[in-house]
Every structure is written in structure tokens, then in C-alpha cells.
Design an enzyme around this catalytic site. Structure first.
Site, PDB file in Angstrom:
ATOM      1  N   LYS A   1     -14.706  40.646 -85.258  1.00 21.34           N
ATOM      2  CA  LYS A   1     -14.267  39.928 -84.128  1.00 21.34           C
ATOM      3  C   LYS A   1     -14.296  40.264 -82.724  1.00 21.34           C
ATOM      4  CE  LYS A   1     -10.686  37.443 -85.225  1.00 21.34           C
ATOM      5  NZ  LYS A   1     -11.019  36.033 -85.883  1.00 21.34           N
TER       6      LYS A   1
ATOM      7  N   CYS B   1     -34.362  75.336 -60.568  1.00 20.31           N
ATOM      8  CA  CYS B   1     -34.005  74.871 -59.204  1.00 20.31           C
ATOM      9  C   CYS B   1     -32.913  76.005 -58.876  1.00 20.31           C
ATOM     10  CB  CYS B   1     -33.413  73.329 -59.441  1.00 20.31           C
ATOM     11  SG  CYS B   1     -33.587  72.566 -57.828  1.00 20.31           S
TER      12      CYS B   1
ATOM     13  N   HIS C   1     -37.979  70.296 -61.211  1.00 20.84           N
ATOM     14  CA  HIS C   1     -37.122  70.101 -62.481  1.00 20.84           C
ATOM     15  C   HIS C   1     -38.342  69.345 -63.478  1.00 20.84           C
ATOM     16  CE1 HIS C   1     -32.917  70.213 -61.223  1.00 20.84           C
ATOM     17  NE2 HIS C   1     -33.533  69.844 -60.164  1.00 20.84           N
TER      18      HIS C   1
ATOM     19  N   GLU D   1     -37.974  69.479 -66.375  1.00 24.89           N
ATOM     20  CA  GLU D   1     -37.366  68.568 -67.797  1.00 24.89           C
ATOM     21  C   GLU D   1     -37.520  66.978 -67.401  1.00 24.89           C
ATOM     22  OE1 GLU D   1     -35.508  70.140 -65.415  1.00 24.89           O
ATOM     23  OE2 GLU D   1     -33.765  69.426 -64.833  1.00 24.89           O
TER      24      GLU D   1
HETATM   25  N1  GLN Z   1     -28.277  73.804 -54.746  1.00 23.87           N
HETATM   26  C1  GLN Z   1     -29.453  73.949 -54.838  1.00 23.87           C
HETATM   27  C2  GLN Z   1     -30.364  73.170 -53.373  1.00 23.87           C
HETATM   28  O1  GLN Z   1     -30.080  72.223 -53.181  1.00 23.87           O
HETATM   29  C3  GLN Z   1     -30.271  73.537 -55.855  1.00 23.87           C
HETATM   30  C4  GLN Z   1     -30.302  72.266 -56.404  1.00 23.87           C
HETATM   31  C5  GLN Z   1     -30.811  72.038 -57.845  1.00 23.87           C
HETATM   32  O2  GLN Z   1     -30.600  72.880 -58.613  1.00 23.87           O
HETATM   33  N2  GLN Z   1     -31.232  70.604 -57.979  1.00 23.87           N
HETATM   34  O3  GLN Z   1     -31.493  73.534 -53.187  1.00 23.87           O
END
Ligand code: GLN
Length: 541
Positions: free
Chosen positions: A188, A379, A513, A515
Site C-alpha cells: 500500500k 587533515c 582527504h 579517502e
Molecule cells: N579544521 C581544520 C582546518 O580547517 C581541518 C579541516 C579538516 O580536517 N577538513 O584546517
């Protein structure tokens, strides 16, 4: 000729529309078609960059520096087609563009309305920036029936008319809940959601029906009858053991065949061998390792979606299962929390923002460094690793990050100038928050003889960034003397990109990053290497 498949969701949110779109994209690609995937998000934020990861999950960053919805991560991981700024739009972006045009006088005095001005802007977005793709899969965020989704549904309704049946298809994802007391899978809600779509003028061409168990044939026939679609267009989408099984399951249920039939296309069956291989590796691992993720948004797994996927890819590369132990860094601010790290095979501090839990992250770094546990800092995780090393190894007791307020030795400081493609980019320290970070792909040079160089097997890399602060190059000598080296830098040598401790079994921090660029078929070298180091560590303990 580019064909468009519009993917909507009904009944409830979180049905995995992004994954379903990505899986269909990968199937069409495996049949030899060129695909692109797009996401239309009905919320009012101009982009997800300023949204809390708790509410919206991770912000996915593209090579061209767009802060986008995490579904674009699924699209990239499943199809390996790099997403672009022009692949994600929100109500906020559409309205701000239309209002800017209105202010410039571009509409020559017309009254600006949702139809046609907003809907035209949405249609232009859907059709823009394409390169001869065979298919554009366009996912509409939210659930049919949401008020803010209406202009998007109206726009795709109009597009369906303009493009015609041979160039447009509507695929609707629904849920068939199982009611234990009745012992039945119910149709449904699906009927109602298809009706809701019909009320805005869209007749679904095919239905993808999520269910947690087999849907009996008579129920499938009933859905076809009530929803005005062919029986073969009612496609069961049952829960899978792993997300990598989804394309295989959809194919077995006939999704890509029905799409080809809709468009009158003949295409060879897809070659799904690489998916089968990934599924085999994920479901039959030869061992396992446990990685602690010491972060801030550990309560919502979607906040670190690409990260957990990339760790899985590292497991795929090494034929092991990667168990994740999510730890809120704040717990390390009390003395005895290190016990949580005693039995893990690797420690990862991911990206993040703000001061809360920072000292806990630093404590986790110290544990990894002193106990020689593999450490991967991403980061903010790199920045905290440098602060810890500066304090403990280089004797810079007042080391800190100016992100958390004034400090004695701002080893991590606000970045106000950097170069991109030979041009100087500037930010003001008192500027706004939205879109003001160093974003997207930047090149880096790796120093020969370092572990980073060995892992990548090359000197030149490009990785995606999203940060405002930067480790200050002025401390390079002092850190090097203490055993922490910068093994990757921006090509002009001004910004550190990778740090490592050569005397440690595996201690690497990266300002970018990685990842975001890992794929199940091409695990990122840093994740593959980190998991290999964790396996090594597991054998030692
Ligand atoms: N806060 C940190 C910066 O702005 C790291 C940013 C993050 O880990 N993406 O540089």
C-alpha cells in the site's frame, strides 16, 4: 544522444537512493554506455559545505572544489567518473542564481515565479555541462510529497515532456514494509507514493522496491496493476550483504535490461566480474584488523562515509575485514581512556573542525606514537599529530592551532594566501564561512626516499583538500630535528602536505582527504598501506 533517468524516492527517506543510482550507473557503464550522475537537493542551503555532518553526513569534495552531497561519493566510487560542481545543485543555489539575475535586470521587468523561472533554472542545470554522455542519471533528493521537492518534480515533469519517452525515464524507489503480525510484505505505501507522483504529473516507468525479504510474485503483480507499470518493471531490491553486491542483484532482477528496453536500446550484457571479485574479497576475508577512529562526529556513521569506505577498500587490497571502532576523542581527555586503544591495530584521526575534543585527539596521537601503533592522521588529524610532536619531541610546549583561539606557538595557523594553477588565492581572516576554504584538487610533490614516496610510487600526486588552516612551514627545521619530516609539499614548497615519522613503523599525516579518491577497484595507496601496517601490527600482538 543523451538520455535522462530521473530517480525519485517514496515512502520514507534513507532508502539508499544514492546507492541505487550509483549501482544503476555502474550497470549501464558495464554495458558500454558513458554515464554521468547528478543530484538535485531540495534543501535551502546553497551547498552542504556549511551543514553539520551530524545532520547531513559528510561533505563530499570534488576535484573542481565543489562541496557536495555525500551521494556524489557513491557515484564516484561505483562508476569512477569524477563528479563536478555541475553535478549537484540545491534549492538555495537555484534561488540565489535566479535572484542575482533578477537584481541585474536580466528578466526585463518580468514577475519572477516558481514556474517558469525556478523550474527553468532547474532544467538548465540538468541539461548543462554534458559531454556526449549516453545517460545522465538525475537523483532528486528527499521523498515525494515533500513541499520543497515540488519545483524539482515539476521541472523533471516538464523535461519528460520536452525530451520525450525515448529520452527520459522515471525510476521510483519505494519501500515494502514487512508487518510481522500479518506475516506479509505490504504494497500500500508504494501504491500511495506512486499516486503522489502521479498527482504532480509523473507516471513512474519502473519501480525499484526495497524490502528486507523476498517479495512474493502476487505482490509484485499487484504493484504492477495498481501502479500502472509492466510486471517486469517492478524490480525487487532486497537488502544486500554488502553494498558491492547491489549492482549484481539489480542486474539479476532485470533493472538494466528494463532500462535498455524503455529506451529501445540493444546492448551487450554487462561484465560484472570486477564486482563479483570485490564481493568475494569482502565476504570471504582471510583475516581481520581493528582500526580505532578517534573523531568528533562518531555518533553518525554517514559523517565519515568516504573514510569508512576507503578503509574497507584498504581491507579489499589486503584481503582482510576492517573492523572500525568509533571513539569520541573527548573521552581521551580523562586519564584512563587509553585502554580503548590497547587492542586496536591502527589509529586514525580524521578531518574535523573546532576545538572540542582536540586535546583528546592529541592524546590519541601520543598513544600511537609512543606505542608504535600505526597512525594515520587526515587533515585535522595531521595538524594534531604535528602539534603533539612539536610539544613532546621538539620541546615547543606552547604548540597549538590558531583555529582554537590565540596560542603561544601557532604551529597550525590560518592560511590566507596560497597558489592554485599559478594564481594567487586570497582569503580574509574575518571572511564568511561558506565556500572559503582551500577546496578541491591540488598537486603535491613527494620527497624521494620518504615512506610517502614509496607508498605512492611517484613524485607527483594530486589530492583533494578542504581546510582553512595549515601547518606553518617556519617550524620545518625544528620538527625535522625532532624526527618529524615533511615528506610532501605543495609544488611551490610553501605548504606542507604530508608529514611522517621515519623512525616509527607507520606514522603518516596528510593535509588532504585521500579517502575521497579511493575506489573499491582501486584502493587508495595510503589506505592499502595503512591496513597492511595494521595487519603487521596484529601479528605482533
Ligand atoms: N579544521 C581544520 C582546518 O580547517 C581541518 C579541516 C579538516 O580536517 N577538513 O584546517
Amino acid at each position: 544522444m543523451t538520455r535522462f533517468i530521473f530517480i525519485t524516492g517514496g515512502v520514507v527517506s534513507s532508502l539508499g537512493k544514492g546507492l541505487a543510482s550509483a549501482a544503476l550507473g555502474s550497470l549501464l557503464q558495464a554495458r558500454g554506455f558513458k554515464v554521468r550522475l547528478r543530484k538535485l537537493d531540495p534543501y535551502i542551503n546553497v551547498d552542504p559545505g556549511t551543514m553539520s555532518p551530524y545532520q547531513h553526513g559528510e561533505v563530499y569534495v570534488t576535484d573542481d572544489g565543489a562541496e557536495t552531497d555525500l551521494d556524489l561519493g557513491h557515484y564516484e566510487r561505483f562508476t569512477c567518473v569524477d563528479a563536478r560542481q555541475s553535478d549537484n545543485v540545491t534549492t538555495g543555489r537555484i534561488y540565489s542564481d535566479v535572484i542575482a539575475k533578477e537584481r541585474r535586470g536580466d528578466y526585463l521587468g518580468a514577475t519572477i515565479q516558481v514556474i517558469p523561472h525556478i523550474t527553468n533554472a532547474i532544467k538548465e542545470f540538468v541539461l548543462a555541462d554534458l559531454d556526449d554522455e549516453d545517460f545522465v542519471l538525475c537523483e532528486i533528493g528527499g521523498t515525494v510529497g515533500d513541499i520543497e521537492g515540488l519545483p524539482f518534480l515539476e521541472a523533471i515533469r516538464q523535461l519528460g515532456n520536452e525530451l520525450g519517452h525515448e529520452r527520459a525515464m522515471y525510476l521510483h524507489l519505494t519501500l515494502l514494509p514487512y508487518i510481522p503480525t500479518a506475516g506479509e510484505v505490504k504494497t500500500k505505501p508504494t501504491q500511495h507514493s506512486v499516486k503522489e507522483l502521479l498527482a504532480v504529473g509523473i507516471q513512474a516507468d519502473a519501480l525499484l522496491c526495497r524490502a528486507d525479504r523476498k517479495i512474493p510474485e502476487p505482490e509484485l503483480a499487484k504493484i504492477a496493476l495498481f501502479c500502472n507499470v509492466g510486471e517486469e518493471d517492478v524490480i525487487p531490491a532486497l537488502d544486500a550483504k554488502t553494498i558491492y553486491e547491489v549492482p549484481i542483484n539489480y542486474h539479476e532482477q532485470g533493472l538494466d535490461r528494463q532500462v535498455c528496453r524503455h529506451f529501445g536500446l540493444e546492448a551487450p550484457p554487462p561484465d560484472l566480474s570486477r564486482w563479483r571479485e570485490v564481493v568475494a574479497r569482502v565476504t570471504e576475508p582471510e583475516g581481520e584488523v581493528t582500526i580505532a577512529i578517534v573523531g568528533k562526529y562518531t555518533g553518525l556513521k554517514d559523517a565519515y562515509k568516504s573514510l569508512s569506505e576507503a578503509l574497507d577498500h584498504g581491507g579489499i587490497a589486503n584481503n582482510v575485514r576492517v573492523n572500525l571502532k568509533w571513539l569520541d576523542s573527548e573521552i581521551f581527555e580523562s586519564e584512563d581512556a587509553v585502554q580503548h586503544l590497547e587492542n586496536v591495530n591502527g589509529i586514525l584521526v580524521p578531518g574535523g573542525f573546532g576545538e572540542r575534543g582536540a586535546e583528546g585527539k592529541i592524546a590519541a596521537v601520543r598513544f600511537a606514537r609512543e606505542r608504535k601503533a600505526p597512525y594515520f592522521g587526515i587533515c585535522l588529524g595531521m595538524q594534531m599529530a604535528v602539534v603533539e610532536g612539536a610539544r613532546s619531541l621538539a620541546g615547543i610546549k606552547g604548540a597549538g592551532s590558531s583555529e582554537f583561539g590565540p596560542c603561544e606557538d601557532p604551529i597550525v595557523g590560518l592560511m590566507t594566501e596560497w597558489t592554485k594553477d599559478g594564481n594567487l588565492e586570497r582569503r580574509r581572516a574575518d571572511g564568511g564561512m561558506g565556500g572559503t576554504m582551500r577546496l578541491g584538487a591540488y598537486d603535491a610533490k613527494l620527497i624521494e626516499g620518504t615512506r610517502a614516496h614509496e607508498i605512492y610510487g611517484t613524485e607527483d600526486i594530486s589530492e583533494r583538500h578542504r581546510h582553512r588552516y595549515e601547518v606553518n612551514m617556519a617550524y620545518e627545521q625544528a620538527l625535522a630535528a625532532a624526527g618529524i619530516i615533511f615528506s610532501g609539499k605543495s609544488p611551490d614548497g610553501v605548504l606542507p602536505e604530508i608529514v611522517e615519522i621515519p623512525s616509527h613503523p607507520w606514522f603518516i599525516g596528510v593535509q588532504f582527504h585521500p579517502e575521497l579518491k579511493s575506489r573499491p577497484f582501486m584502493p587508495h595507496p595510503l589506505f592499502a598501506s595503512f591496513i597492511a601496517a595494521a595487519i603487521h601490527q596484529a601479528r605482533l600482538v
